[in-house]
Design a protein around this motif. Sequence first.
Motif, PDB file in Angstrom:
ATOM      1  N   THR A  11       0.835  -1.202   0.000  1.00  0.00           N
ATOM      2  CA  THR A  11       0.000   0.000   0.000  1.00  0.00           C
ATOM      3  C   THR A  11       0.869   1.251   0.000  1.00  0.00           C
ATOM      4  O   THR A  11       0.584   2.212  -0.717  1.00  0.00           O
ATOM      5  N   LEU A  12       1.938   1.228   0.785  1.00  0.00           N
ATOM      6  CA  LEU A  12       2.862   2.364   0.838  1.00  0.00           C
ATOM      7  C   LEU A  12       3.486   2.605  -0.532  1.00  0.00           C
ATOM      8  O   LEU A  12       3.525   3.737  -1.015  1.00  0.00           O
ATOM      9  N   ARG A  13       3.956   1.571  -1.175  1.00  0.00           N
ATOM     10  CA  ARG A  13       4.569   1.721  -2.499  1.00  0.00           C
ATOM     11  C   ARG A  13       3.560   2.235  -3.520  1.00  0.00           C
ATOM     12  O   ARG A  13       3.870   3.077  -4.343  1.00  0.00           O
ATOM     13  N   TRP A  14       2.337   1.718  -3.461  1.00  0.00           N
ATOM     14  CA  TRP A  14       1.308   2.160  -4.390  1.00  0.00           C
ATOM     15  C   TRP A  14       1.000   3.643  -4.173  1.00  0.00           C
ATOM     16  O   TRP A  14       0.924   4.421  -5.117  1.00  0.00           O
ATOM     17  N   ALA A  15       0.862   4.048  -2.915  1.00  0.00           N
ATOM     18  CA  ALA A  15       0.555   5.452  -2.607  1.00  0.00           C
ATOM     19  C   ALA A  15       1.696   6.366  -3.033  1.00  0.00           C
ATOM     20  O   ALA A  15       1.465   7.436  -3.609  1.00  0.00           O
ATOM     21  N   LEU A  16       2.931   5.959  -2.760  1.00  0.00           N
ATOM     22  CA  LEU A  16       4.068   6.781  -3.177  1.00  0.00           C
ATOM     23  C   LEU A  16       4.186   6.847  -4.698  1.00  0.00           C
ATOM     24  O   LEU A  16       4.508   7.891  -5.258  1.00  0.00           O
ATOM     25  N   GLY A  17       3.929   5.727  -5.360  1.00  0.00           N
ATOM     26  CA  GLY A  17       3.959   5.714  -6.821  1.00  0.00           C
ATOM     27  C   GLY A  17       2.911   6.644  -7.409  1.00  0.00           C
ATOM     28  O   GLY A  17       3.176   7.396  -8.354  1.00  0.00           O
ATOM     29  N   LEU A  18       1.717   6.606  -6.850  1.00  0.00           N
ATOM     30  CA  LEU A  18       0.642   7.489  -7.308  1.00  0.00           C
ATOM     31  C   LEU A  18       1.004   8.949  -7.055  1.00  0.00           C
ATOM     32  O   LEU A  18       0.847   9.805  -7.934  1.00  0.00           O
ATOM     33  N   SER A  19       1.528   9.233  -5.876  1.00  0.00           N
ATOM     34  CA  SER A  19       1.942  10.599  -5.542  1.00  0.00           C
ATOM     35  C   SER A  19       3.032  11.080  -6.493  1.00  0.00           C
ATOM     36  O   SER A  19       2.993  12.205  -6.990  1.00  0.00           O
ATOM     37  N   LEU A  20       4.003  10.215  -6.745  1.00  0.00           N
ATOM     38  CA  LEU A  20       5.080  10.563  -7.672  1.00  0.00           C
ATOM     39  C   LEU A  20       4.518  10.850  -9.060  1.00  0.00           C
ATOM     40  O   LEU A  20       4.881  11.840  -9.695  1.00  0.00           O
ATOM     41  N   GLY A  21       3.611  10.006  -9.508  1.00  0.00           N
ATOM     42  CA  GLY A  21       3.023  10.200 -10.836  1.00  0.00           C
ATOM     43  C   GLY A  21       2.308  11.531 -10.966  1.00  0.00           C
ATOM     44  O   GLY A  21       2.474  12.253 -11.942  1.00  0.00           O
ATOM     45  N   VAL A  22       1.504  11.880  -9.975  1.00  0.00           N
ATOM     46  CA  VAL A  22       0.772  13.146 -10.004  1.00  0.00           C
ATOM     47  C   VAL A  22       1.743  14.328  -9.960  1.00  0.00           C
ATOM     48  O   VAL A  22       1.613  15.284 -10.730  1.00  0.00           O
ATOM     49  N   ASN A  23       2.732  14.247  -9.084  1.00  0.00           N
ATOM     50  CA  ASN A  23       3.709  15.332  -8.993  1.00  0.00           C
ATOM     51  C   ASN A  23       4.490  15.496 -10.285  1.00  0.00           C
ATOM     52  O   ASN A  23       4.738  16.606 -10.742  1.00  0.00           O
ATOM     53  N   LEU A  24       4.882  14.384 -10.895  1.00  0.00           N
ATOM     54  CA  LEU A  24       5.630  14.464 -12.146  1.00  0.00           C
ATOM     55  C   LEU A  24       4.755  15.006 -13.280  1.00  0.00           C
ATOM     56  O   LEU A  24       5.242  15.753 -14.134  1.00  0.00           O
ATOM     57  N   LEU A  25       3.486  14.655 -13.271  1.00  0.00           N
ATOM     58  CA  LEU A  25       2.575  15.187 -14.278  1.00  0.00           C
ATOM     59  C   LEU A  25       2.469  16.701 -14.173  1.00  0.00           C
ATOM     60  O   LEU A  25       2.616  17.422 -15.163  1.00  0.00           O
ATOM     61  N   VAL A  26       2.245  17.201 -12.964  1.00  0.00           N
ATOM     62  CA  VAL A  26       2.139  18.649 -12.759  1.00  0.00           C
ATOM     63  C   VAL A  26       3.453  19.335 -13.122  1.00  0.00           C
ATOM     64  O   VAL A  26       3.472  20.331 -13.846  1.00  0.00           O
ATOM     65  N   LEU A  27       4.549  18.791 -12.641  1.00  0.00           N
ATOM     66  CA  LEU A  27       5.849  19.374 -12.953  1.00  0.00           C
ATOM     67  C   LEU A  27       6.111  19.350 -14.452  1.00  0.00           C
ATOM     68  O   LEU A  27       6.610  20.323 -15.026  1.00  0.00           O
ATOM     69  N   GLY A  28       5.766  18.257 -15.098  1.00  0.00           N
ATOM     70  CA  GLY A  28       5.962  18.152 -16.540  1.00  0.00           C
ATOM     71  C   GLY A  28       5.165  19.191 -17.308  1.00  0.00           C
ATOM     72  O   GLY A  28       5.656  19.782 -18.268  1.00  0.00           O
ATOM     73  N   LEU A  29       3.934  19.428 -16.888  1.00  0.00           N
ATOM     74  CA  LEU A  29       3.117  20.450 -17.551  1.00  0.00           C
ATOM     75  C   LEU A  29       3.732  21.838 -17.413  1.00  0.00           C
ATOM     76  O   LEU A  29       3.836  22.589 -18.380  1.00  0.00           O
ATOM     77  N   VAL A  30       4.138  22.166 -16.207  1.00  0.00           N
ATOM     78  CA  VAL A  30       4.729  23.484 -15.971  1.00  0.00           C
ATOM     79  C   VAL A  30       6.077  23.602 -16.676  1.00  0.00           C
ATOM     80  O   VAL A  30       6.351  24.576 -17.367  1.00  0.00           O
ATOM     81  N   ALA A  31       6.931  22.589 -16.526  1.00  0.00           N
ATOM     82  CA  ALA A  31       8.250  22.637 -17.159  1.00  0.00           C
ATOM     83  C   ALA A  31       8.116  22.671 -18.677  1.00  0.00           C
ATOM     84  O   ALA A  31       8.854  23.399 -19.357  1.00  0.00           O
ATOM     85  N   GLY A  32       7.173  21.923 -19.213  1.00  0.00           N
ATOM     86  CA  GLY A  32       6.957  21.936 -20.661  1.00  0.00           C
ATOM     87  C   GLY A  32       6.525  23.303 -21.155  1.00  0.00           C
ATOM     88  O   GLY A  32       6.982  23.775 -22.198  1.00  0.00           O
ATOM     89  N   ALA A  33       5.664  23.955 -20.404  1.00  0.00           N
ATOM     90  CA  ALA A  33       5.225  25.295 -20.796  1.00  0.00           C
ATOM     91  C   ALA A  33       6.391  26.276 -20.740  1.00  0.00           C
ATOM     92  O   ALA A  33       6.570  27.095 -21.643  1.00  0.00           O
TER      93      ALA A  33
END
Length: 169
Positions: A11-33
């Motif tokens: 559960t911990l790994r799944w939650a951290l993976g999900l958190s990482l994915g969301v953070n990377l998505l947001v960062l990717g959008l901003v960095a891409g812009a």
Amino acid sequence: MAGFAFKSTKTLRWALGLSLGVNLLVLGLVAGAVYRFDGPHGGAMRHMRDYGTPYVVALPEERRRAVFADARKGREDKSVSRAARRALYQEALTAIRAEPFDPAEARRVLDLQRDATLTVQQTVQNAWLSELAEMSAPERAAYADRVEEMLKRGKKGKRDGAKPPKAGQ
């Protein structure tokens, strides 16, 4: 993580993976812009319109240019340079692949990415607010009307070829 416990490592790994994915998505959008504003892809306004930032797109052309110029000046902080932000992705990948997985290391990298993103966002926000502060009340009212129109238009405005206002409009 005081006061919060996971029932299993899975559960911990799944939650951290999900958190990482969301953070990377947001960062990717901003960095891409940010990359598109002065990267090799062409005009900044075309990409701002694609990115959907009505506050900046609705500005008259000369004020948009001033925001971009101020934002570029503000990015002189090497900790948020494009190269530094790319390096953080490599650190994240290293943390993800590490065996055993260290959630604290992954969190450290995510926190650095978040801070870099917030710094870039704050730089653009400050430049934008500076431009608004220089506007007269009638200019701000006309600007607010353009933002409102863009928000109402939404994606339809992209399809019908709508363009941001030129200087003096």
